[in-house]
Scaffold this active site. Structure first.
Site, PDB file in Angstrom:
ATOM      1  N   ASN A   1       0.863  -1.188   0.000  1.00 31.27           N
ATOM      2  CA  ASN A   1       0.000   0.000   0.000  1.00 31.27           C
ATOM      3  C   ASN A   1       0.897   1.235   0.000  1.00 31.27           C
ATOM      4  O   ASN A   1       1.439   1.622   1.040  1.00 31.27           O
ATOM      5  CB  ASN A   1      -0.904  -0.023   1.248  1.00 31.27           C
ATOM      6  CG  ASN A   1      -1.781   1.217   1.332  1.00 31.27           C
ATOM      7  OD1 ASN A   1      -1.869   1.997   0.384  1.00 31.27           O
ATOM      8  ND2 ASN A   1      -2.412   1.409   2.481  1.00 31.27           N
TER       9      ASN A   1
ATOM     10  N   LYS B   1       0.061   4.231  -0.349  1.00 31.28           N
ATOM     11  CA  LYS B   1      -0.631   5.427   0.158  1.00 31.28           C
ATOM     12  C   LYS B   1      -0.360   6.599  -0.796  1.00 31.28           C
ATOM     13  O   LYS B   1      -0.245   6.385  -1.987  1.00 31.28           O
ATOM     14  CB  LYS B   1      -0.206   5.729   1.596  1.00 31.28           C
ATOM     15  CG  LYS B   1      -0.293   4.489   2.497  1.00 31.28           C
ATOM     16  CD  LYS B   1      -0.118   4.799   3.944  1.00 31.28           C
ATOM     17  CE  LYS B   1      -0.180   3.501   4.746  1.00 31.28           C
ATOM     18  NZ  LYS B   1      -0.149   3.713   6.162  1.00 31.28           N
TER      19      LYS B   1
ATOM     20  N   HIS C   1      -9.866   1.591   4.705  1.00 37.64           N
ATOM     21  CA  HIS C   1      -8.596   1.747   5.441  1.00 37.64           C
ATOM     22  C   HIS C   1      -8.820   2.727   6.592  1.00 37.64           C
ATOM     23  O   HIS C   1      -9.530   3.723   6.449  1.00 37.64           O
ATOM     24  CB  HIS C   1      -7.504   2.249   4.494  1.00 37.64           C
ATOM     25  CG  HIS C   1      -6.143   2.160   5.107  1.00 37.64           C
ATOM     26  ND1 HIS C   1      -5.701   3.066   6.040  1.00 37.64           N
ATOM     27  CD2 HIS C   1      -5.145   1.265   4.959  1.00 37.64           C
ATOM     28  CE1 HIS C   1      -4.478   2.730   6.430  1.00 37.64           C
ATOM     29  NE2 HIS C   1      -4.117   1.638   5.790  1.00 37.64           N
TER      30      HIS C   1
ATOM     31  N   GLU D   1      -7.083   5.029   7.792  1.00 38.07           N
ATOM     32  CA  GLU D   1      -6.745   6.438   7.523  1.00 38.07           C
ATOM     33  C   GLU D   1      -7.911   7.143   6.833  1.00 38.07           C
ATOM     34  O   GLU D   1      -8.210   8.305   7.123  1.00 38.07           O
ATOM     35  CB  GLU D   1      -5.470   6.513   6.660  1.00 38.07           C
ATOM     36  CG  GLU D   1      -4.243   6.162   7.493  1.00 38.07           C
ATOM     37  CD  GLU D   1      -3.065   5.660   6.691  1.00 38.07           C
ATOM     38  OE1 GLU D   1      -3.100   5.699   5.447  1.00 38.07           O
ATOM     39  OE2 GLU D   1      -2.091   5.209   7.330  1.00 38.07           O
TER      40      GLU D   1
ATOM     41  N   GLU E   1      -6.116  -4.733  10.497  1.00 32.05           N
ATOM     42  CA  GLU E   1      -5.053  -3.746  10.689  1.00 32.05           C
ATOM     43  C   GLU E   1      -5.327  -2.954  11.970  1.00 32.05           C
ATOM     44  O   GLU E   1      -5.998  -1.906  11.927  1.00 32.05           O
ATOM     45  CB  GLU E   1      -5.029  -2.776   9.504  1.00 32.05           C
ATOM     46  CG  GLU E   1      -4.707  -3.437   8.187  1.00 32.05           C
ATOM     47  CD  GLU E   1      -4.013  -2.436   7.263  1.00 32.05           C
ATOM     48  OE1 GLU E   1      -2.862  -2.685   6.916  1.00 32.05           O
ATOM     49  OE2 GLU E   1      -4.615  -1.414   6.938  1.00 32.05           O
TER      50      GLU E   1
ATOM     51  N   GLY F   1       2.115   1.969  11.120  1.00 33.62           N
ATOM     52  CA  GLY F   1       3.169   2.990  11.069  1.00 33.62           C
ATOM     53  C   GLY F   1       3.836   3.267  12.398  1.00 33.62           C
ATOM     54  O   GLY F   1       4.531   4.271  12.543  1.00 33.62           O
TER      55      GLY F   1
ATOM     56  N   SER G   1       2.885  -2.348  10.466  1.00 34.00           N
ATOM     57  CA  SER G   1       4.321  -2.424  10.768  1.00 34.00           C
ATOM     58  C   SER G   1       4.963  -3.747  10.338  1.00 34.00           C
ATOM     59  O   SER G   1       5.902  -4.228  10.991  1.00 34.00           O
ATOM     60  CB  SER G   1       4.574  -2.150  12.257  1.00 34.00           C
ATOM     61  OG  SER G   1       4.213  -0.817  12.565  1.00 34.00           O
TER      62      SER G   1
HETATM   63  C1  PEP Z   1      -1.224   0.335   6.317  1.00 42.15           C
HETATM   64  O1  PEP Z   1      -1.422   1.522   6.547  1.00 42.15           O
HETATM   65  O2  PEP Z   1      -2.016  -0.334   5.631  1.00 42.15           O
HETATM   66  C2  PEP Z   1      -0.019  -0.281   6.864  1.00 42.15           C
HETATM   67  C3  PEP Z   1      -0.018  -1.571   7.009  1.00 42.15           C
HETATM   68  O3  PEP Z   1       1.005   0.583   7.185  1.00 42.15           O
HETATM   69  P1  PEP Z   1       2.410   0.204   7.844  1.00 42.15           P
HETATM   70  O4  PEP Z   1       2.904  -1.077   7.210  1.00 42.15           O
HETATM   71  O5  PEP Z   1       3.298   1.355   7.511  1.00 42.15           O
HETATM   72  O6  PEP Z   1       2.186   0.039   9.294  1.00 42.15           O
END
Ligand code: PEP
Length: 245
Positions: A8, A10, A96, A98, A166, A172, A209
């Protein structure tokens, strides 16, 4: 079946980066594979699908969002599932955290997005996950169950569905749940689908992460059918090291 590994990006990347990274992914035996999915900013999907065709590459493309409105119409700035389908989009990220937070996405709009996506025979990657305080209050099971219930209202028929767990506190942050915590939620998701949507073929992912250091442990958990990777997908070396799990 090989595990699904989704990058992803983003709101990151440039056309130059896409040309560069896709040519690397087309050459690597670990990434030139339909189970490796690149979720690029929607605006880049056209060029990505042209590069993919030119290279004869096998990885898949995903969009990061879709309009809640269907097909075509007077919805300035919106991009429909019909348009994304025409760009070779195989998967579509919906819900998602976000977007739920910054764009105030509601259950009604998510439901429309899922229906529009399925109508175009694109596979939704439906994201769920609890914030830190809900996890700490031990209310996360109810919270996640509630997020899953939206799937019971989907009108379009579907066989394939991807659900990504998630936890917001892991996105993050470098904080990763224990294997037991991941397995517990993924089992819950699978039980929910088996009970209420028994016809659906489900792929369940973990995201938050994921890195080259922890990917192998996470991807080797029996309940985990794949991972959704944010930050660590932005550099080809890091992403390929996850794909070598
Ligand atoms: C995400 O936002 O879908 C995600 C998994 O981010 P990260 O791997 O940076 O934690």
């Amino acid at each position: 079946m090989s595990k699904l590994i989704i990058a992803n990006w983003k709101m990151n990347g440039s056309i130059e980066q896409i040309e560069h990274d896709l040519s690397i992914y087309a050459k690597s035996i670990y990434t030139n594979n339909p189970s490796v999915v690149l979720a690029l900013p929607n605006i880049y999907l056209y060029i990505a699908s042209q590069i993919k065709n030119k290279l004869g590459a096998k990885f898949s493309l995903a969009a990061q969002d879709v309009s809640e409105f269907a097909n075509y119409g007077a919805y300035t700035g919106e991009v429909s599932a019909t348009m994304l389908k025409g760009l070779g989009t195989k998967y579509l990220i919906i819900g998602h955290s976000e977007r739920r937070t910054y764009l105030n996405e509601t259950d009604d709009s998510l439901l429309n997005k899922i229906d529009n996506t399925l109508n175009e025979k694109i596979t939704p990657i439906f994201c769920i996950g609890e914030p830190k305080d809900i996890r700490e209050n031990a209310k996360y099971i109810d919270f996640l169950q509630n997020q899953l219930e939206i799937l019971l209202k989907v009108k379009s028929s579907f066989d394939n569905l991807v659900i990504a767990y998630e936890p917001i506190w892991a996105i993050g942050t470098g904080v990763v749940p224990t294997s037991e915590q991941i397995s517990e939620v993924l089992k819950l998701i699978k039980a929910f689908v088996q009970n209420y949507l028994p016809h659906a073929k489900i792929t369940v992912l973990y995201g938050g992460s994921v890195s080259g250091v922890n990917a192998s442990e996470i991807l080797n958990l029996p309940e985990v059918n794949g991972v959704l990777v944010g930050g660590a997908s932005l550099k080809p070396d890091n992403f390929i090291s996850i794909c070598t799990y």
